[in-house]
Design a protein around this motif. Structure first.
Motif, short mmCIF file in Angstrom:
data_model
loop_
_atom_site.label_atom_id
_atom_site.label_comp_id
_atom_site.label_asym_id
_atom_site.label_seq_id
_atom_site.Cartn_x
_atom_site.Cartn_y
_atom_site.Cartn_z
N ASP A 36 0.84 -1.19 0.00
CA ASP A 36 0.00 0.00 0.00
C ASP A 36 0.88 1.24 0.00
O ASP A 36 1.99 1.23 0.55
CB ASP A 36 -0.89 0.04 1.24
CG ASP A 36 -2.31 -0.44 0.97
OD1 ASP A 36 -2.72 -0.47 -0.20
OD2 ASP A 36 -3.01 -0.78 1.93
N GLN A 37 0.35 2.32 -0.55
CA GLN A 37 1.02 3.60 -0.48
C GLN A 37 0.86 4.18 0.93
O GLN A 37 -0.23 4.13 1.51
CB GLN A 37 0.43 4.57 -1.50
CG GLN A 37 0.53 4.11 -2.94
CD GLN A 37 1.97 4.00 -3.43
OE1 GLN A 37 2.89 4.55 -2.82
NE2 GLN A 37 2.17 3.27 -4.52
N PRO A 38 1.92 4.73 1.50
CA PRO A 38 1.80 5.33 2.84
C PRO A 38 0.71 6.39 2.93
O PRO A 38 0.05 6.53 3.97
CB PRO A 38 3.19 5.93 3.07
CG PRO A 38 4.10 5.15 2.19
CD PRO A 38 3.29 4.78 0.99
N GLU A 39 0.50 7.11 1.84
CA GLU A 39 -0.50 8.18 1.86
C GLU A 39 -1.90 7.66 2.14
O GLU A 39 -2.72 8.36 2.74
CB GLU A 39 -0.49 8.93 0.51
CG GLU A 39 0.79 9.71 0.24
CD GLU A 39 1.95 8.83 -0.21
OE1 GLU A 39 1.69 7.64 -0.55
OE2 GLU A 39 3.10 9.32 -0.21
N ARG A 40 -2.19 6.44 1.71
CA ARG A 40 -3.52 5.87 1.95
C ARG A 40 -3.76 5.65 3.45
O ARG A 40 -4.84 5.89 3.97
CB ARG A 40 -3.65 4.54 1.21
CG ARG A 40 -3.66 4.66 -0.31
CD ARG A 40 -4.92 5.33 -0.78
NE ARG A 40 -5.06 5.27 -2.23
CZ ARG A 40 -6.06 5.81 -2.91
NH1 ARG A 40 -7.02 6.43 -2.25
NH2 ARG A 40 -6.11 5.73 -4.21
N TRP A 41 -2.75 5.17 4.14
CA TRP A 41 -2.87 4.94 5.59
C TRP A 41 -2.89 6.27 6.34
O TRP A 41 -3.64 6.44 7.30
CB TRP A 41 -1.74 4.04 6.08
CG TRP A 41 -1.91 2.63 5.62
CD1 TRP A 41 -1.85 2.16 4.34
CD2 TRP A 41 -2.21 1.49 6.44
NE1 TRP A 41 -2.10 0.80 4.30
CE2 TRP A 41 -2.30 0.38 5.58
CE3 TRP A 41 -2.38 1.31 7.80
CZ2 TRP A 41 -2.59 -0.91 6.05
CZ3 TRP A 41 -2.65 0.04 8.29
CH2 TRP A 41 -2.75 -1.06 7.41
N ARG A 42 -2.07 7.21 5.88
CA ARG A 42 -2.07 8.52 6.53
C ARG A 42 -3.43 9.20 6.38
O ARG A 42 -3.93 9.84 7.32
CB ARG A 42 -0.96 9.38 5.92
CG ARG A 42 -0.63 10.63 6.71
CD ARG A 42 0.55 11.36 6.11
NE ARG A 42 1.81 10.63 6.31
CZ ARG A 42 2.54 10.12 5.32
NH1 ARG A 42 2.13 10.24 4.07
NH2 ARG A 42 3.65 9.50 5.58
N ALA A 43 -4.06 9.05 5.22
CA ALA A 43 -5.38 9.65 4.99
C ALA A 43 -6.46 9.00 5.83
O ALA A 43 -7.53 9.58 6.03
CB ALA A 43 -5.73 9.56 3.51
N SER A 85 -5.99 8.32 8.93
CA SER A 85 -5.63 8.76 10.29
C SER A 85 -4.77 7.78 11.06
O SER A 85 -4.86 7.67 12.28
CB SER A 85 -6.89 9.12 11.10
OG SER A 85 -7.58 10.20 10.49
N HIS A 90 5.31 7.39 9.32
CA HIS A 90 6.56 8.13 9.21
C HIS A 90 7.52 7.36 8.32
O HIS A 90 7.85 6.20 8.61
CB HIS A 90 7.19 8.35 10.59
CG HIS A 90 8.47 9.12 10.55
ND1 HIS A 90 8.53 10.47 10.23
CD2 HIS A 90 9.75 8.73 10.80
CE1 HIS A 90 9.78 10.87 10.27
NE2 HIS A 90 10.54 9.83 10.61
N SER A 138 7.23 5.84 5.44
CA SER A 138 6.67 4.58 4.94
C SER A 138 6.55 3.51 6.02
O SER A 138 6.42 2.34 5.71
CB SER A 138 7.51 4.03 3.77
OG SER A 138 7.57 4.97 2.73
N CYS A 186 4.58 2.36 9.75
CA CYS A 186 3.45 2.56 10.65
C CYS A 186 3.55 1.48 11.70
O CYS A 186 3.63 0.30 11.37
CB CYS A 186 2.13 2.47 9.87
SG CYS A 186 0.65 2.56 10.88
#
Length: 216
Positions: free
Chosen positions: A14-21, A23, A27, A29, A31
């Motif tokens: 998965d892209q890190p941005e998906r998990w960051r979005a 919530s 950090h 890449s 988690c």
């Protein structure tokens, strides 16, 4: 006495941005959920999807019925940062197997601690499940239903890492923060607990369930 088998890291396509979005605290890449590190490796066509593999401490063998596994000597990490969505840790990792007894035998041979085999079907139709303790986390190995085994090529296929159930501080608050990307809560198989699922609309490529903490 042999070292207990524990999870060091899970590699996720998965892209890190998906998990960051969604919530999660991410950090570089990475988690961390409880004591388990997630490496968010991105989605690459030649590497597959979902959970790409894992590393385990204390294993006697990396031959785990086809589960992509490496041995780790890394010490457990310090406590993770708080996740804005209220997730505390991984409650259990889910593996699907077309041949439960074969997979259980391979895991036991590698030193994993089998706690019990449940001979009753799940609401989704899986006929049997086996449960292993991996430190703070549980490994749930699910026997695929006969129709799925036949449809997907028979029982000789390897087991596969499938999804994660995450423990949260306050399930109602977490579901409100993820709306509309989570299902309503329902009673879990574990008495006194509730469970919900993260919908595909969240853009996360691995199946995620959210569970209330025991006694919430």
């Amino acid at each position: 006495m042999s070292e207990a088998v524990t999870i060091d890291e899970l590699a996720i396509a998965d892209q890190p941005e998906r998990w960051r979005a969604t919530s999660f605290a991410v950090h570089d890449s990475r988690c961390q959920l409880g004591s388990v590190r997630l490496r968010l490796a991105g989605r690459q066509q030649d590497e597959g999807a979902g959970i790409l593999g894992w590393s385990l401490r204390g294993i006697a063998s990396v031959e785990l019925d086809g589960l992509p596994t490496s041995s780790s000597q890394s010490p457990p990490p310090p406590a993770p940062p708080a996740h804005p969505n209220g997730v505390i840790a991984i409650d259990h990792v889910v593996v699907f197997s077309p041949a439960l007894d074969r997979t259980v035998a391979a895991l036991q041979a590698a030193g994993l601690d089998l706690r019990r085999v449940r001979e009753q079907p799940t609401p989704a139709g899986a006929p049997r499940q086996a449960f292993f303790r991996l430190g703070e986390e549980i490994l749930e190995v699910v026997q695929e239903p006969d129709a799925v085994v036949e449809r997907d090529g028979g029982p000789d296929r390897p087991a596969r890492l499938w999804g994660l159930a995450l423990r949260v501080q306050d399930l109602d608050r977490t579901l409100a923060s993820l709306a509309p990307h989570a299902s309503p809560a329902r009673p879990a198989v574990q008495p006194g607990r509730r469970i919900a699922t993260v919908r595909r609309s969240a853009g996360i490529g691995v199946p995620l369930a959210l569970m209330s903490a025991p006694g919430e």
